[in-house]
Every structure is written in C-alpha cells, then in structure tokens.
Design a protein around this motif. Structure first.
Motif, PDB file in Angstrom:
ATOM      1  N   ALA A  57       0.839  -1.214   0.000  1.00  0.00           N
ATOM      2  CA  ALA A  57       0.000   0.000   0.000  1.00  0.00           C
ATOM      3  C   ALA A  57       0.869   1.256   0.000  1.00  0.00           C
ATOM      4  O   ALA A  57       1.991   1.232   0.510  1.00  0.00           O
ATOM      5  CB  ALA A  57      -0.894  -0.013   1.223  1.00  0.00           C
ATOM      6  N   PRO A  58       0.328   2.343  -0.563  1.00  0.00           N
ATOM      7  CA  PRO A  58       1.090   3.606  -0.595  1.00  0.00           C
ATOM      8  C   PRO A  58       1.622   4.053   0.763  1.00  0.00           C
ATOM      9  O   PRO A  58       2.740   4.527   0.846  1.00  0.00           O
ATOM     10  CB  PRO A  58       0.074   4.612  -1.150  1.00  0.00           C
ATOM     11  N   TYR A  59       0.831   3.866   1.840  1.00  0.00           N
ATOM     12  CA  TYR A  59       1.312   4.361   3.148  1.00  0.00           C
ATOM     13  C   TYR A  59       2.616   3.680   3.558  1.00  0.00           C
ATOM     14  O   TYR A  59       3.442   4.267   4.249  1.00  0.00           O
ATOM     15  CB  TYR A  59       0.228   4.207   4.227  1.00  0.00           C
ATOM     16  N   GLU A  60       2.799   2.444   3.090  1.00  0.00           N
ATOM     17  CA  GLU A  60       4.039   1.731   3.426  1.00  0.00           C
ATOM     18  C   GLU A  60       5.237   2.355   2.701  1.00  0.00           C
ATOM     19  O   GLU A  60       6.359   2.307   3.185  1.00  0.00           O
ATOM     20  CB  GLU A  60       3.915   0.251   3.058  1.00  0.00           C
ATOM     21  N   LEU A  61       4.951   2.919   1.529  1.00  0.00           N
ATOM     22  CA  LEU A  61       6.019   3.599   0.775  1.00  0.00           C
ATOM     23  C   LEU A  61       6.446   4.864   1.505  1.00  0.00           C
ATOM     24  O   LEU A  61       7.632   5.171   1.612  1.00  0.00           O
ATOM     25  CB  LEU A  61       5.501   3.955  -0.626  1.00  0.00           C
ATOM     26  N   TRP A  62       5.457   5.595   2.034  1.00  0.00           N
ATOM     27  CA  TRP A  62       5.798   6.831   2.773  1.00  0.00           C
ATOM     28  C   TRP A  62       6.424   6.498   4.112  1.00  0.00           C
ATOM     29  O   TRP A  62       7.221   7.287   4.629  1.00  0.00           O
ATOM     30  CB  TRP A  62       4.565   7.734   2.909  1.00  0.00           C
ATOM     31  N   GLU A  63       6.118   5.337   4.645  1.00  0.00           N
ATOM     32  CA  GLU A  63       6.817   4.879   5.860  1.00  0.00           C
ATOM     33  C   GLU A  63       8.286   4.622   5.542  1.00  0.00           C
ATOM     34  O   GLU A  63       9.175   4.953   6.330  1.00  0.00           O
ATOM     35  CB  GLU A  63       6.174   3.596   6.399  1.00  0.00           C
ATOM     36  N   LEU A  64       8.511   4.015   4.382  1.00  0.00           N
ATOM     37  CA  LEU A  64       9.895   3.766   3.952  1.00  0.00           C
ATOM     38  C   LEU A  64      10.641   5.085   3.786  1.00  0.00           C
ATOM     39  O   LEU A  64      11.782   5.235   4.235  1.00  0.00           O
ATOM     40  CB  LEU A  64       9.901   2.974   2.637  1.00  0.00           C
ATOM     41  N   GLU A  65       9.980   6.044   3.150  1.00  0.00           N
ATOM     42  CA  GLU A  65      10.602   7.365   2.969  1.00  0.00           C
ATOM     43  C   GLU A  65      10.965   7.969   4.329  1.00  0.00           C
ATOM     44  O   GLU A  65      12.091   8.440   4.529  1.00  0.00           O
ATOM     45  CB  GLU A  65       9.631   8.316   2.237  1.00  0.00           C
ATOM     46  N   HIS A  66      10.014   7.939   5.266  1.00  0.00           N
ATOM     47  CA  HIS A  66      10.236   8.504   6.595  1.00  0.00           C
ATOM     48  C   HIS A  66      11.376   7.777   7.307  1.00  0.00           C
ATOM     49  O   HIS A  66      12.244   8.400   7.923  1.00  0.00           O
ATOM     50  CB  HIS A  66       8.933   8.399   7.407  1.00  0.00           C
ATOM     51  N   HIS A  67      11.380   6.474   7.188  1.00  0.00           N
ATOM     52  CA  HIS A  67      12.434   5.655   7.796  1.00  0.00           C
ATOM     53  C   HIS A  67      13.806   6.061   7.255  1.00  0.00           C
ATOM     54  O   HIS A  67      14.767   6.220   8.020  1.00  0.00           O
ATOM     55  CB  HIS A  67      12.143   4.182   7.491  1.00  0.00           C
ATOM     56  N   LEU A  68      13.904   6.232   5.948  1.00  0.00           N
ATOM     57  CA  LEU A  68      15.184   6.616   5.329  1.00  0.00           C
ATOM     58  C   LEU A  68      15.636   7.990   5.814  1.00  0.00           C
ATOM     59  O   LEU A  68      16.817   8.200   6.112  1.00  0.00           O
ATOM     60  CB  LEU A  68      15.080   6.598   3.799  1.00  0.00           C
ATOM     61  N   THR A  69      14.688   8.931   5.892  1.00  0.00           N
ATOM     62  CA  THR A  69      15.031  10.280   6.376  1.00  0.00           C
ATOM     63  C   THR A  69      15.570  10.206   7.804  1.00  0.00           C
ATOM     64  O   THR A  69      16.599  10.811   8.118  1.00  0.00           O
ATOM     65  CB  THR A  69      13.787  11.191   6.337  1.00  0.00           C
ATOM     66  N   GLN A  70      14.873   9.433   8.648  1.00  0.00           N
ATOM     67  CA  GLN A  70      15.297   9.311  10.042  1.00  0.00           C
ATOM     68  C   GLN A  70      16.690   8.697  10.149  1.00  0.00           C
ATOM     69  O   GLN A  70      17.539   9.174  10.878  1.00  0.00           O
ATOM     70  CB  GLN A  70      14.307   8.429  10.834  1.00  0.00           C
ATOM     71  N   ARG A  71      16.902   7.624   9.404  1.00  0.00           N
ATOM     72  CA  ARG A  71      18.187   6.919   9.469  1.00  0.00           C
ATOM     73  C   ARG A  71      19.316   7.808   8.955  1.00  0.00           C
ATOM     74  O   ARG A  71      20.409   7.804   9.516  1.00  0.00           O
ATOM     75  CB  ARG A  71      18.125   5.595   8.686  1.00  0.00           C
ATOM     76  N   ARG A  72      19.041   8.551   7.878  1.00  0.00           N
ATOM     77  CA  ARG A  72      20.073   9.446   7.327  1.00  0.00           C
ATOM     78  C   ARG A  72      20.474  10.492   8.362  1.00  0.00           C
ATOM     79  O   ARG A  72      21.663  10.718   8.603  1.00  0.00           O
ATOM     80  CB  ARG A  72      19.557  10.120   6.051  1.00  0.00           C
TER      81      ARG A  72
END
Lengths: 129, 129
Positions: A57-72
């Motif tokens: 689902a799209p929300y999982e994609l935005w979760e991935l985006e958020h996760h990457l931002t946090q990790r970076r």
C-alpha cells in the motif's frame, strides 16, 4: 560567575590534547570509524531493500521514505569525524557493539580509557532508563 | 482599485457554480480521481521497488529517499479534491494522459469544456516551453 583561571587553563589544555592524534593513531581511528560507518550503511541499504520489496500500500512507501530520512539524519549526527568528538563517537559505537576494543587497538591508553568511560556511561543510562 | 460590482458578482456566481456538483456527477468525478491517483501511486511503488533493488552505494539510497519525498509532495499538490480545483486537477490528468475523456463521461458539458480548456492550455505551454 567567571570560570576560575586554573579550570579555564585545564579545559583548554584538555581540548588541545583531544585534538592531538599522531598520524598512525589517526589512521587507526579513521579505519575503525569507516568500518563502523560502512557496516551501518550496508545494514540500512539491506533493510531498505527488504522494506521496499514488501511494500503493498502507498502508506508503506511513505513509511519507507520517513524511515530513510530518520536513518540518514541519525547517521549524520552519529558519525561526526572530529578529534574533539571522537571519544563520544567511538564510545557510542563500542556501546552499540558496532566496534570492539580490538578495532581500536593501537590508540593511546588515555584515549581508550575516555572511550570506554563514555561507553560505560551509556550502558548505565540504558539500565536506568 | 476596487473590483467592479458586476465582476465581483460574476466571480461569486462562478465559485458557487464550481462547487455545485450533483450526487451522480460527484460519483463520476470521484471515481475518475481515485482511478488516476491509485494508478499513479502504483507507478511510484513499482518504480521505488526497482530503484531499491538496484541500490548499491549509500548515495543511491539517499537518492531514493529524495525521489520519494519529491513524488509525495508532487502527488499531494496534484490531487487536491476540491470542487473549485477539479477542473485543473482533471485538466492536468487529461493532459498527462492519466485520464481520458471516457473516464469523465457523464459530467456536464460545461465542466468537460472547462477541463478540456485547461488541458489545451497546458499543451500549449508545453509547446511554447
């Protein structure tokens, strides 16, 4: 209240001491630093690949985006290669098990002591939390 | 300079007219909107999966993060479901080929005309650019 003269001198001396890393010690520190950083980046990459592969689902994609931002941001903060910060950087990495004392072998005993001391402090904070 | 009375009345009437969508028309509009949005989201998902699968170096991971942020913002801006904005939303989607007139069949001819007119405007902008 002004800082007493002797403390100011001591603090200053301490800072200079922190910055004084001989060439061979710097190479050891750099290698340990790069090793931990590369390993953590590889972990983020592998995790992101797996997360992306599982997205439906799209929300999982935005979760991935958020996760990457946090990790970076987290990695940017954590891996700050500055002489005066290295005791904290290495102390954290030791505490997290990303580095062992073996990786830091060859550094001056006083540096190792400072690094260990910060790792111990973090361990204590974890227990108290 | 104050807006002449007749223009103000016309503008007001125009806005009300824009918001007046009968129930069945609203259903047609909503279906077309959701169809285009879901299709675009699926494209973003598939593209992200492929990008993630091909990541080797850390910088490629941060490129993926940046790409996702950009696409999320773009989609947020593009799909604004408000009566007064729908002519632009549908005009853009028509222009991009994400919707066809077939998907909008059943809307009032004046709405279709407004949508077409905006799509034509965008096509002209593209040619001029």
């Amino acid at each position: 209240m002004p800082i007493p003269f002797s403390s100011a001198v001591a603090a200053n001396h301490h800072q200079e001491e922190e910055l004084r890393w001989s060439k061979s010690k710097r190479a050891i520190a750099r290698r340990a630093f790069d090793h931990a950083l590369n390993q953590e980046l590889q972990e983020v990459i592998q995790q992101a690949k797996q997360m992306a592969a599982e997205v439906k689902a799209p929300y999982e994609l935005w979760e991935l985006e958020h996760h990457l931002t946090q990790r970076r941001k987290e990695i940017d903060r954590k891996y700050e290669y500055r002489g005066s910060r290295l005791r904290y950087v290495f102390g954290s990495l030791l505490h997290e098990g990303r580095l062992t004392e073996h990786d830091l072998r060859g550094l001056h005993e006083d540096k190792l002591e400072a690094i260990r001391s910060y790792a111990d402090f973090l361990a204590k904070v974890d227990v108290d939390a």
